[in-house]
Design an enzyme around this catalytic site. Structure first.
Site, PDB file in Angstrom:
ATOM      1  N   GLU A 180      -2.663   1.770 111.455  1.00 29.69           N
ATOM      2  CA  GLU A 180      -2.649   0.327 111.286  1.00 29.69           C
ATOM      3  C   GLU A 180      -2.277  -0.089 109.876  1.00 29.69           C
ATOM      4  OE1 GLU A 180      -6.928   0.440 112.715  1.00 29.69           O
ATOM      5  OE2 GLU A 180      -7.071  -0.955 111.047  1.00 29.69           O
ATOM      6  N   CYS A 230      -1.483  -3.800 103.168  1.00 28.10           N
ATOM      7  CA  CYS A 230      -2.341  -2.636 103.039  1.00 28.10           C
ATOM      8  C   CYS A 230      -1.842  -1.593 104.042  1.00 28.10           C
ATOM      9  CB  CYS A 230      -3.774  -3.063 103.360  1.00 28.10           C
ATOM     10  SG  CYS A 230      -4.933  -1.702 103.464  1.00 28.10           S
ATOM     11  N   CYS A 278      -9.295  10.255 108.813  1.00 34.50           N
ATOM     12  CA  CYS A 278      -9.650  10.644 107.444  1.00 34.50           C
ATOM     13  C   CYS A 278     -10.758  11.681 107.492  1.00 34.50           C
ATOM     14  CB  CYS A 278     -10.116   9.432 106.643  1.00 34.50           C
ATOM     15  SG  CYS A 278     -10.521   9.830 104.921  1.00 34.50           S
ATOM     16  N   CYS A 328     -16.990   9.299 104.771  1.00 33.78           N
ATOM     17  CA  CYS A 328     -17.906   8.295 104.220  1.00 33.78           C
ATOM     18  C   CYS A 328     -18.684   7.671 105.391  1.00 33.78           C
ATOM     19  CB  CYS A 328     -17.128   7.221 103.470  1.00 33.78           C
ATOM     20  SG  CYS A 328     -16.090   7.901 102.170  1.00 33.78           S
ATOM     21  N   CYS A 359     -17.688   4.166 107.025  1.00 35.60           N
ATOM     22  CA  CYS A 359     -16.274   3.868 107.287  1.00 35.60           C
ATOM     23  C   CYS A 359     -15.831   4.266 108.682  1.00 35.60           C
ATOM     24  CB  CYS A 359     -15.407   4.570 106.251  1.00 35.60           C
ATOM     25  SG  CYS A 359     -13.646   4.331 106.523  1.00 35.60           S
ATOM     26  N   CYS A 383     -10.851  -1.355 107.343  1.00 39.44           N
ATOM     27  CA  CYS A 383     -10.394   0.014 107.415  1.00 39.44           C
ATOM     28  C   CYS A 383     -10.613   0.707 108.780  1.00 39.44           C
ATOM     29  CB  CYS A 383     -11.211   0.733 106.337  1.00 39.44           C
ATOM     30  SG  CYS A 383     -10.513   2.196 105.691  1.00 39.44           S
TER      31      CYS A 383
HETATM   32  N1  SAH Z   1      -9.678   6.483 101.309  1.00 44.05           N
HETATM   33  C1  SAH Z   1      -9.423   5.566 100.262  1.00 44.05           C
HETATM   34  C2  SAH Z   1      -8.575   4.385 100.678  1.00 44.05           C
HETATM   35  C3  SAH Z   1      -8.840   3.821 102.046  1.00 44.05           C
HETATM   36  S1  SAH Z   1     -10.418   3.059 102.266  1.00 44.05           S
HETATM   37  C4  SAH Z   1     -10.746   5.091  99.641  1.00 44.05           C
HETATM   38  O1  SAH Z   1     -11.781   5.388 100.188  1.00 44.05           O
HETATM   39  O2  SAH Z   1     -10.678   4.465  98.601  1.00 44.05           O
HETATM   40  C5  SAH Z   1     -10.192   1.545 101.381  1.00 44.05           C
HETATM   41  C6  SAH Z   1     -11.454   0.845 100.985  1.00 44.05           C
HETATM   42  O3  SAH Z   1     -12.094   0.256 102.122  1.00 44.05           O
HETATM   43  C7  SAH Z   1     -12.481   1.774 100.367  1.00 44.05           C
HETATM   44  O4  SAH Z   1     -12.998   1.194  99.183  1.00 44.05           O
HETATM   45  C8  SAH Z   1     -13.522   1.863 101.453  1.00 44.05           C
HETATM   46  O5  SAH Z   1     -14.764   2.208 100.932  1.00 44.05           O
HETATM   47  C9  SAH Z   1     -13.483   0.481 102.030  1.00 44.05           C
HETATM   48  N2  SAH Z   1     -14.114   0.365 103.360  1.00 44.05           N
HETATM   49  C10 SAH Z   1     -14.294   1.309 104.296  1.00 44.05           C
HETATM   50  N3  SAH Z   1     -14.934   0.802 105.367  1.00 44.05           N
HETATM   51  C11 SAH Z   1     -15.150  -0.521 105.105  1.00 44.05           C
HETATM   52  C12 SAH Z   1     -15.772  -1.591 105.810  1.00 44.05           C
HETATM   53  N4  SAH Z   1     -16.275  -1.413 107.029  1.00 44.05           N
HETATM   54  N5  SAH Z   1     -15.835  -2.799 105.216  1.00 44.05           N
HETATM   55  C13 SAH Z   1     -15.294  -2.997 103.992  1.00 44.05           C
HETATM   56  N6  SAH Z   1     -14.696  -2.040 103.277  1.00 44.05           N
HETATM   57  C14 SAH Z   1     -14.625  -0.797 103.821  1.00 44.05           C
HETATM   58 FE1  SF4 Z   2     -11.756   8.033 104.187  1.00 39.59          FE
HETATM   59 FE2  SF4 Z   2     -12.913   5.749 104.818  1.00 39.59          FE
HETATM   60 FE3  SF4 Z   2     -14.011   7.285 102.953  1.00 39.59          FE
HETATM   61 FE4  SF4 Z   2     -11.696   6.003 102.415  1.00 39.59          FE
HETATM   62  S1  SF4 Z   2     -13.678   5.071 102.830  1.00 39.59           S
HETATM   63  S2  SF4 Z   2     -12.211   8.154 101.989  1.00 39.59           S
HETATM   64  S3  SF4 Z   2     -10.739   6.069 104.457  1.00 39.59           S
HETATM   65  S4  SF4 Z   2     -13.766   7.818 105.123  1.00 39.59           S
END
Ligand code: SAH
Ligand code: SF4
Length: 340
Positions: free
Chosen positions: A89, A102, A109, A113, A116, A330
């Site tokens: 996406e 974006c 991934c 985390c 996420c 995300c």
């Molecule tokens: N993997 C990279 C880039 C993709 S995630 C990273 O982690 O930085 C991009 C951003 O979206 C990250 O800061 C992540 O922590 C945040 N993110 C993930 N899930 C989210 C959610 N449900 N609501 C808001 N931000 C979120």
């Molecule tokens: Fe991966 Fe989501 Fe963590 Fe970014 S925030 S590193 S996309 S698991």
């Protein structure tokens, strides 16, 4: 067949030289693809018929498939299908200063985390540079407007797909192509330390954002597994190196999770941790998902966190919420589609 959108201008120049053609042809092809948006070699009128045929049998110029588009006032969210059927996406955001996109960097991934949605579905594979480039082309062609900035913050960890991300950046930054200025391109990482050093050493003025989300190792280990491999001290050391080397300000992303990392003590600890660093903090309201237990912090708590940082001399902003109603966080659109 090779995907033509994987080719940097220098790769294409090399290709033309290798088949005994003039190097400048590469620039002509780049202009057809990226300026005029013509993807059929037979329509490229300054290319001889013989060369058109040769290119047709060598390169694939097909676009991504648009599987779904959800629009709201501030955002368009796109679900694309890749040639092997995988889904990714990308999101278009409308700002006062222009449009930003974006993009996703991987299918899923592996960083895991806990908050996420992208990480909930494991990585299937890396995206090729051309698959990231085409996210931009698809969106620009869809809205018939040019994008002014790009963030690599969609599905995936860009620094787990480093070479393809750097190729992607060089392709969209090329003046003969899409020509997005380096200063308008930002890569966000969860903190893969060796790649932060590599990124600092690249001769290009793009931006770095770090997803910090917690001010100490105990808490960060709990919500970001990557912290066990690359603990905070190492991440901060790498950031300092990056700032010294590039003279650029970094963005620290800090997601506010209700009752987890949003206390006044956390704010103080964060301020202490990054004091003196050429950085600003972007507080991100959590986008709740139906699969994950976390809740977003209450507005008063967000403001209190913000004020605490401000008072301690930290540059801080609160991210405007984009498209929560259309699964814009995300990985959510993909997750809901894959699990149907
Ligand atoms: N993997 C990279 C880039 C993709 S995630 C990273 O982690 O930085 C991009 C951003 O979206 C990250 O800061 C992540 O922590 C945040 N993110 C993930 N899930 C989210 C959610 N449900 N609501 C808001 N931000 C979120
Ligand atoms: Fe991966 Fe989501 Fe963590 Fe970014 S925030 S590193 S996309 S698991």
């Amino acid at each position: 067949m090779d995907c033509i959108f994987d080719y940097k201008l220098s790769d294409m120049q090399e290709y033309f030289v290798s088949i005994g053609e003039k190097k400048y042809k590469a620039k002509q092809i780049y202009e057809w693809l990226y300026k005029k948006r013509v993807y059929n070699f037979s329509d490229m009128s300054n290319i001889s018929r013989a060369l058109q045929e040769k290119l047709e049998s060598t390169f694939d110029t097909s676009m991504l498939k648009l599987r779904k588009r959800q629009t709201s006032k501030l955002t368009n969210k796109y679900l694309f299908e890749l040639s092997d059927g995988n889904l990714i996406e990308a999101v278009l955001m409308r700002h006062d200063y222009g449009l930003s996109v974006c993009v996703s960097s991987q299918v899923g991934c592996n960083m895991g985390c806990t908050f996420c949605e992208s990480g909930r579905l494991k990585k299937v594979r890396d995206l090729k540079s051309g698959e990231i480039v085409r996210q931009i082309l698809m969106i620009e062609n869809d809205v018939n407007m040019r994008i002014s900035s790009v963030v690599v913050m969609g599905i995936g960890e860009p620094f787990d797909n480093y070479a393809n991300i750097m190729d992607f950046i060089r392709i969209i930054n090329d003046p003969s192509g899409i020509a997005i200025g380096a200063r308008h391109i930002t890569v966000s990482t969860s903190g893969i330390v060796p790649r932060i050093y590599d990124y600092a050493n690249e001769a290009i003025q793009t931006n770095l954002a770090l997803s910090l989300h917690a001010p100490n190792n105990v808490l960060r280990n709990k919500i970001m597994r990557v912290n066990k491999a690359y603990p905070l001290d190492d991440v901060l050391k790498a950031l300092k190196y990056y700032i010294e080397k590039t003279n650029r300000r970094v963005t620290i992303e800090y997601l506010l999770l209700d009752g987890v990392n949003d206390t006044i003590d956390c704010a103080k600890e964060l301020a202490h941790l990054i004091k003196g660093l050429n950085a600003y903090v972007n507080l991100i309201p959590y986008n709740e998902t139906s699969h994950i237990e976390y809740k977003k912090s209450k507005n008063e708590i967000v403001m209190q966190f913000y004020d605490t940082l401000k008072k301690l001399g930290i540059n801080v902003t609160v991210r405007r919420e984009f498209g929560g109603s259309i699964d814009a966080a995300c990985g959510q659109l993909r997750a809901s589609e894959v699990e149907k």
